[in-house]
Motif scaffolding. Structure first.
Motif, PDB file in Angstrom:
ATOM      1  N   LEU A 168      65.869   5.753  72.592  1.00 15.36           N
ATOM      2  CA  LEU A 168      66.133   5.106  71.381  1.00 15.36           C
ATOM      3  C   LEU A 168      65.108   5.533  70.373  1.00 15.36           C
ATOM      4  O   LEU A 168      65.633   5.689  69.199  1.00 15.36           O
ATOM      5  CB  LEU A 168      66.114   3.411  71.609  1.00 15.36           C
ATOM      6  CG  LEU A 168      66.649   2.736  70.196  1.00 15.36           C
ATOM      7  CD1 LEU A 168      68.040   3.121  70.178  1.00 15.36           C
ATOM      8  CD2 LEU A 168      66.435   1.393  70.487  1.00 15.36           C
ATOM      9  N   ASP A 169      63.983   5.884  70.650  1.00 13.37           N
ATOM     10  CA  ASP A 169      62.980   6.156  69.401  1.00 13.37           C
ATOM     11  C   ASP A 169      63.230   7.621  69.120  1.00 13.37           C
ATOM     12  O   ASP A 169      63.074   8.201  67.881  1.00 13.37           O
ATOM     13  CB  ASP A 169      61.544   6.003  70.137  1.00 13.37           C
ATOM     14  CG  ASP A 169      61.133   4.406  70.247  1.00 13.37           C
ATOM     15  OD1 ASP A 169      61.746   3.653  69.612  1.00 13.37           O
ATOM     16  OD2 ASP A 169      60.106   4.146  70.852  1.00 13.37           O
ATOM     17  N   PHE A 170      63.549   8.307  70.046  1.00 10.61           N
ATOM     18  CA  PHE A 170      63.835   9.679  70.101  1.00 10.61           C
ATOM     19  C   PHE A 170      65.169   9.831  69.017  1.00 10.61           C
ATOM     20  O   PHE A 170      65.191  10.750  68.355  1.00 10.61           O
ATOM     21  CB  PHE A 170      64.235  10.525  71.431  1.00 10.61           C
ATOM     22  CG  PHE A 170      64.435  11.804  71.100  1.00 10.61           C
ATOM     23  CD1 PHE A 170      63.577  12.946  70.918  1.00 10.61           C
ATOM     24  CD2 PHE A 170      65.628  12.425  71.506  1.00 10.61           C
ATOM     25  CE1 PHE A 170      63.838  14.158  70.524  1.00 10.61           C
ATOM     26  CE2 PHE A 170      66.186  13.652  71.284  1.00 10.61           C
ATOM     27  CZ  PHE A 170      65.402  14.513  70.955  1.00 10.61           C
ATOM     28  N   LEU A 171      66.178   9.127  69.326  1.00  9.99           N
ATOM     29  CA  LEU A 171      67.358   9.229  68.564  1.00  9.99           C
ATOM     30  C   LEU A 171      67.088   8.693  67.189  1.00  9.99           C
ATOM     31  O   LEU A 171      67.569   9.638  66.075  1.00  9.99           O
ATOM     32  CB  LEU A 171      68.500   8.313  69.334  1.00  9.99           C
ATOM     33  CG  LEU A 171      69.167   8.862  70.458  1.00  9.99           C
ATOM     34  CD1 LEU A 171      70.024   7.729  70.899  1.00  9.99           C
ATOM     35  CD2 LEU A 171      69.569  10.196  70.146  1.00  9.99           C
ATOM     36  N   VAL A 172      66.304   7.679  66.861  1.00  7.67           N
ATOM     37  CA  VAL A 172      66.166   7.224  65.709  1.00  7.67           C
ATOM     38  C   VAL A 172      65.054   8.151  64.765  1.00  7.67           C
ATOM     39  O   VAL A 172      65.494   8.620  63.565  1.00  7.67           O
ATOM     40  CB  VAL A 172      65.351   5.960  65.596  1.00  7.67           C
ATOM     41  CG1 VAL A 172      64.628   5.508  64.188  1.00  7.67           C
ATOM     42  CG2 VAL A 172      66.021   4.910  65.952  1.00  7.67           C
ATOM     43  N   ILE A 173      64.363   8.862  65.400  1.00  2.35           N
ATOM     44  CA  ILE A 173      63.497   9.894  64.963  1.00  2.35           C
ATOM     45  C   ILE A 173      64.381  11.136  64.379  1.00  2.35           C
ATOM     46  O   ILE A 173      64.359  11.942  63.362  1.00  2.35           O
ATOM     47  CB  ILE A 173      62.334  10.431  65.818  1.00  2.35           C
ATOM     48  CG1 ILE A 173      61.276   9.516  65.905  1.00  2.35           C
ATOM     49  CG2 ILE A 173      61.791  11.811  65.176  1.00  2.35           C
ATOM     50  CD1 ILE A 173      60.151   9.715  67.040  1.00  2.35           C
ATOM     51  N   ILE A 174      65.216  11.446  65.415  1.00  2.00           N
ATOM     52  CA  ILE A 174      66.328  12.663  65.334  1.00  2.00           C
ATOM     53  C   ILE A 174      67.186  12.320  63.858  1.00  2.00           C
ATOM     54  O   ILE A 174      67.402  13.115  63.075  1.00  2.00           O
ATOM     55  CB  ILE A 174      67.150  13.119  66.329  1.00  2.00           C
ATOM     56  CG1 ILE A 174      66.036  13.461  67.330  1.00  2.00           C
ATOM     57  CG2 ILE A 174      68.262  14.167  65.958  1.00  2.00           C
ATOM     58  CD1 ILE A 174      65.520  14.928  66.897  1.00  2.00           C
ATOM     59  N   ILE A 175      67.683  11.130  63.830  1.00  5.18           N
ATOM     60  CA  ILE A 175      68.523  10.690  62.829  1.00  5.18           C
ATOM     61  C   ILE A 175      67.784  10.728  61.193  1.00  5.18           C
ATOM     62  O   ILE A 175      67.937  11.027  60.252  1.00  5.18           O
ATOM     63  CB  ILE A 175      69.181   9.264  62.956  1.00  5.18           C
ATOM     64  CG1 ILE A 175      70.088   9.602  64.171  1.00  5.18           C
ATOM     65  CG2 ILE A 175      69.818   8.733  61.892  1.00  5.18           C
ATOM     66  CD1 ILE A 175      70.878   8.400  64.806  1.00  5.18           C
ATOM     67  N   ALA A 176      66.594  10.270  61.357  1.00  7.38           N
ATOM     68  CA  ALA A 176      65.826   9.874  60.293  1.00  7.38           C
ATOM     69  C   ALA A 176      65.310  11.432  59.826  1.00  7.38           C
ATOM     70  O   ALA A 176      65.223  11.970  58.503  1.00  7.38           O
ATOM     71  CB  ALA A 176      64.395   9.518  60.458  1.00  7.38           C
TER      72      ALA A 176
END
Length: 84
Positions: free
Chosen positions: A5-13
């Motif tokens: 989830l952290d990885f996906l949030v960072i990628i989206i940001a």
């Protein structure tokens, strides 16, 4: 699961930031390219018109045209219609 989830949030940001930066920088880049192209076109036109004014052709001698191979006694060509 939390790491994903952290990885996906960072990628989206990161993708969102890239999108915002591109929207700001792309118009400036296009404007710079257009200004450069216009400047080159103006320089080309100035160089072309300045060389065109200085060019000229001076004719010293005009040769006489050769006479026709058909003598004048032969007459003119007359169109005709074929009758059947």
């Amino acid at each position: 699961m939390g790491e994903l989830l952290d990885f996906l949030v960072i990628i989206i940001a990161v993708l969102y930031l890239i999108r915002v930066v591109v929207r700001m920088l792309l118009p400036m880049l296009f404007q710079k390219v257009m200004n450069k192209a216009q400047q080159q076109q103006q320089n080309y036109q100035q160089n072309y018109t300045s060389t065109k004014k200085n060019e000229g052709v001076k004719v010293d001698y005009i040769p006489q045209t050769p006479k026709s191979k058909i003598p004048d006694s032969e007459g003119d060509f007359i169109d005709y219609e074929e009758i059947k």
